[in-house]
Design a protein around this motif. Sequence first.
Motif, short mmCIF file in Angstrom:
data_model
loop_
_atom_site.label_atom_id
_atom_site.label_comp_id
_atom_site.label_asym_id
_atom_site.label_seq_id
_atom_site.Cartn_x
_atom_site.Cartn_y
_atom_site.Cartn_z
N ARG A 10 -12.29 7.91 6.70
CA ARG A 10 -10.95 8.05 6.15
C ARG A 10 -11.05 8.30 4.66
N LYS A 11 -9.94 8.73 4.06
CA LYS A 11 -9.96 9.06 2.63
C LYS A 11 -9.27 8.00 1.77
N THR A 12 -8.44 7.17 2.40
CA THR A 12 -7.68 6.18 1.64
C THR A 12 -8.02 4.77 2.11
N PHE A 13 -7.56 3.80 1.33
CA PHE A 13 -7.72 2.40 1.69
C PHE A 13 -6.47 1.91 2.40
N GLY A 14 -6.63 0.98 3.30
CA GLY A 14 -5.49 0.36 3.97
C GLY A 14 -5.68 -1.15 3.97
N ILE A 15 -4.59 -1.87 3.82
CA ILE A 15 -4.64 -3.33 3.85
C ILE A 15 -3.70 -3.80 4.95
N GLU A 16 -4.22 -4.65 5.82
CA GLU A 16 -3.44 -5.17 6.94
C GLU A 16 -3.53 -6.69 6.92
N VAL A 17 -2.39 -7.35 7.07
CA VAL A 17 -2.37 -8.81 7.18
C VAL A 17 -1.98 -9.15 8.60
N THR A 18 -2.87 -9.86 9.31
CA THR A 18 -2.63 -10.20 10.70
C THR A 18 -2.85 -11.69 10.89
N ASN A 19 -2.69 -12.16 12.14
CA ASN A 19 -2.92 -13.58 12.39
C ASN A 19 -4.41 -13.92 12.36
N GLY A 21 -6.11 -12.85 9.65
CA GLY A 21 -6.38 -12.82 8.22
C GLY A 21 -6.13 -11.45 7.63
N VAL A 22 -6.91 -11.14 6.60
CA VAL A 22 -6.72 -9.89 5.86
C VAL A 22 -7.79 -8.90 6.30
N LEU A 23 -7.36 -7.70 6.60
CA LEU A 23 -8.25 -6.63 7.03
C LEU A 23 -8.12 -5.47 6.05
N ILE A 24 -9.26 -5.05 5.50
CA ILE A 24 -9.28 -3.91 4.60
C ILE A 24 -9.92 -2.74 5.35
N ARG A 25 -9.21 -1.64 5.42
CA ARG A 25 -9.78 -0.42 6.00
C ARG A 25 -10.19 0.46 4.83
N ALA A 26 -11.46 0.86 4.84
CA ALA A 26 -12.00 1.59 3.70
C ALA A 26 -12.80 2.80 4.17
N PRO A 27 -12.90 3.81 3.29
CA PRO A 27 -13.76 4.96 3.60
C PRO A 27 -15.23 4.52 3.63
N TYR A 28 -16.05 5.25 4.36
CA TYR A 28 -17.48 4.94 4.42
C TYR A 28 -18.11 4.86 3.03
N TYR A 29 -17.70 5.76 2.14
CA TYR A 29 -18.34 5.86 0.83
C TYR A 29 -17.90 4.79 -0.17
N ALA A 30 -16.90 3.97 0.17
CA ALA A 30 -16.38 2.98 -0.78
C ALA A 30 -17.42 1.90 -1.08
N THR A 31 -17.58 1.58 -2.35
CA THR A 31 -18.51 0.51 -2.73
C THR A 31 -17.83 -0.84 -2.54
#
Length: 183
Positions: A10-19, A21-31
Motif C-alpha cells: 500500500r502507499k498510505t498509512f492506516g490506523i484502526e482501533v478495535t477491541n 487494540g491499535v492496528l497500524i497498516r503500513a507500506p512495506y517500505y515504511a521504517t
Amino acid sequence: MKYRVIRSNRKTFGIEVTNKGVLIRAPYYATNEKIEEIVRKNDAWIRRKLAAFEEELGSEAVGELLSMDEIRALAERAKEIIPKRVAYYAPLIGVTYGRITIRNQKTRWGSCSAKGNLNFNCLLMLAPPEVLDSVVVHELCHRKQMNHSREFYAEVLRVFPEYYKWNGWLKENGQALIRRMTG
C-alpha cells in the motif's frame, strides 16, 4: 502505547482501533521510526477512539470476538428462525419472496433483490428479537417498494409500528455486533 503493525503493498498509512487494540497498516517500505512518528502524531485521536471503544464495551451488545464455530452456529440458528419470521410477516404485508440466504456480512443486516430473494446477516441472532423482526419487515416491504420513499416507510410502520425504535437500537449497537465478527 501498544500497537500491532501489518505491512502490505500500500502507499498510505492506516490506523484502526478495535477491541484487540491499535492496528497500524503500513507500506512495506515504511521504517519503524516512521510508524512510531505516525502513532505519535495521531496519539490524541487514537486515545479518543480507545476511550470511546472502552465506553461502548459497557454495552450489553458488545462481547468477545466470535470464533468461526460460533459464527457457524449463529448462521445455523438463523436458518431455523429467520425463515419462520419471513413466513409470518409476508402475508401481513401481502407479498411473496424467493430464496432466503443467511450470511455473515460486515456492512448489511439484510437485502432484497429485484427477484425477491432475501439475504440476512447471521449476527441478527445476537440482537433482540424485535430487531430481527424490524429487518425482516424492512426487507419484505421492498417487495412492494424497491426504495426508501415515504410510501415504503408507511408500509413498514403499518406492519411494524415500533420499527424506528428497533432500527434505532440497531444503529446504536450494530457496529459493536459487527466488531465481534471482524475484530
